[in-house]
Design a protein around this motif. Sequence first.
Motif, PDB file in Angstrom:
ATOM      1  N   LEU A   1       5.898  -9.797  17.939  1.00 45.25           N
ATOM      2  CA  LEU A   1       4.439  -9.737  17.715  1.00 45.25           C
ATOM      3  C   LEU A   1       3.358 -11.083  16.943  1.00 45.25           C
ATOM      4  O   LEU A   1       4.362 -11.222  15.643  1.00 45.25           O
ATOM      5  N   LYS A   2       2.387 -11.259  16.683  1.00 41.89           N
ATOM      6  CA  LYS A   2       1.738 -11.634  15.599  1.00 41.89           C
ATOM      7  C   LYS A   2       0.280 -11.820  15.634  1.00 41.89           C
ATOM      8  O   LYS A   2      -0.490 -11.272  16.160  1.00 41.89           O
ATOM      9  N   PHE A   3      -0.268 -11.280  14.772  1.00 41.62           N
ATOM     10  CA  PHE A   3      -1.278 -11.334  14.547  1.00 41.62           C
ATOM     11  C   PHE A   3      -2.027 -11.851  14.190  1.00 41.62           C
ATOM     12  O   PHE A   3      -1.505 -12.840  12.515  1.00 41.62           O
TER      13      PHE A   3
ATOM     14  N   GLN B   1       1.126  -7.883  -7.624  1.00 40.28           N
ATOM     15  CA  GLN B   1       0.607  -7.996  -6.328  1.00 40.28           C
ATOM     16  C   GLN B   1       0.924  -9.189  -5.137  1.00 40.28           C
ATOM     17  O   GLN B   1       0.314  -9.694  -5.983  1.00 40.28           O
ATOM     18  N   LEU B   2       0.949  -9.167  -3.973  1.00 37.52           N
ATOM     19  CA  LEU B   2       0.411 -10.384  -3.234  1.00 37.52           C
ATOM     20  C   LEU B   2      -0.035  -8.952  -1.300  1.00 37.52           C
ATOM     21  O   LEU B   2       0.297  -8.518  -1.871  1.00 37.52           O
TER      22      LEU B   2
ATOM     23  N   ASN C   1      -5.907  -6.115   3.224  1.00 33.38           N
ATOM     24  CA  ASN C   1      -4.789  -4.914   2.840  1.00 33.38           C
ATOM     25  C   ASN C   1      -3.550  -5.143   4.045  1.00 33.38           C
ATOM     26  O   ASN C   1      -2.838  -3.814   4.165  1.00 33.38           O
ATOM     27  N   ASP C   2      -3.613  -6.044   4.748  1.00 32.82           N
ATOM     28  CA  ASP C   2      -2.470  -6.268   6.123  1.00 32.82           C
ATOM     29  C   ASP C   2      -1.433  -6.243   5.900  1.00 32.82           C
ATOM     30  O   ASP C   2      -0.790  -5.608   6.390  1.00 32.82           O
ATOM     31  N   LEU C   3      -0.689  -6.671   4.601  1.00 30.84           N
ATOM     32  CA  LEU C   3       0.187  -6.666   3.779  1.00 30.84           C
ATOM     33  C   LEU C   3       0.050  -6.651   2.762  1.00 30.84           C
ATOM     34  O   LEU C   3      -0.218  -7.574   1.779  1.00 30.84           O
ATOM     35  N   CYS C   4       1.141  -5.893   1.596  1.00 31.99           N
ATOM     36  CA  CYS C   4       0.824  -5.967   0.413  1.00 31.99           C
ATOM     37  C   CYS C   4       2.196  -5.801   0.029  1.00 31.99           C
ATOM     38  O   CYS C   4       3.291  -4.677   0.138  1.00 31.99           O
TER      39      CYS C   4
ATOM     40  N   GLY D   1       6.309  -1.293  -0.694  1.00 30.22           N
ATOM     41  CA  GLY D   1       4.802  -2.459   0.036  1.00 30.22           C
ATOM     42  C   GLY D   1       3.976  -1.581   0.525  1.00 30.22           C
ATOM     43  O   GLY D   1       4.476  -0.662   0.617  1.00 30.22           O
ATOM     44  N   SER D   2       2.988  -1.881   1.638  1.00 29.84           N
ATOM     45  CA  SER D   2       2.252  -1.441   2.306  1.00 29.84           C
ATOM     46  C   SER D   2       1.446  -2.303   3.465  1.00 29.84           C
ATOM     47  O   SER D   2       1.563  -3.011   2.796  1.00 29.84           O
ATOM     48  N   SER D   3       0.655  -2.111   4.820  1.00 24.53           N
ATOM     49  CA  SER D   3       0.061  -2.544   5.342  1.00 24.53           C
ATOM     50  C   SER D   3      -0.840  -1.751   6.500  1.00 24.53           C
ATOM     51  O   SER D   3      -0.487  -0.272   6.129  1.00 24.53           O
ATOM     52  N   ASN D   4      -2.344  -2.122   6.181  1.00 25.78           N
ATOM     53  CA  ASN D   4      -2.634  -1.669   7.240  1.00 25.78           C
ATOM     54  C   ASN D   4      -3.056  -2.000   9.147  1.00 25.78           C
ATOM     55  O   ASN D   4      -3.662  -1.488   9.293  1.00 25.78           O
TER      56      ASN D   4
END
Length: 127
Positions: free
Chosen positions: A78-80, A103-104, A109-112, A123-126
């Motif tokens: 997949l490509k977002f 933090q990056l 907040n698609d990728l943190c 890390g986290s992702s929305n």
Amino acid sequence: MPVFGGRLPTTTLVYSTENDPRSLDELFKRCATVESPTVILIRSRDFVFGVYLSHQILPDEMWTGNPTCFLFSVTLDLKFPYHGKKPMFEADTPVTFVATRNQLTIGNNDLCLYNNDGTLSNGSSNT
């Protein structure tokens, strides 16, 4: 028209958690010398995903990047596309990511990636 003008771009491994200290500080230190676009690949259990960043990663707390940035999943093929934001101080200039000491953050907040415990293990992702 052929992609990359018919020639593949030159790539260099700048940072790896298998070879380098596992911290966001180390990632930033090694990327500070890279003035070209950056690809970050992440493996989490059985998933491999990443991000293409158009600009140099600097932990200066300034939003940067442009609409050529994107997230992707190798595992799910997949490509977002670009999902940045428009900062209040420059309403006409879309931006994509920001790096701070701890933090990056990519997109909205698609990728943190976090450096909370001194390691690059959170890390986290929305998305």
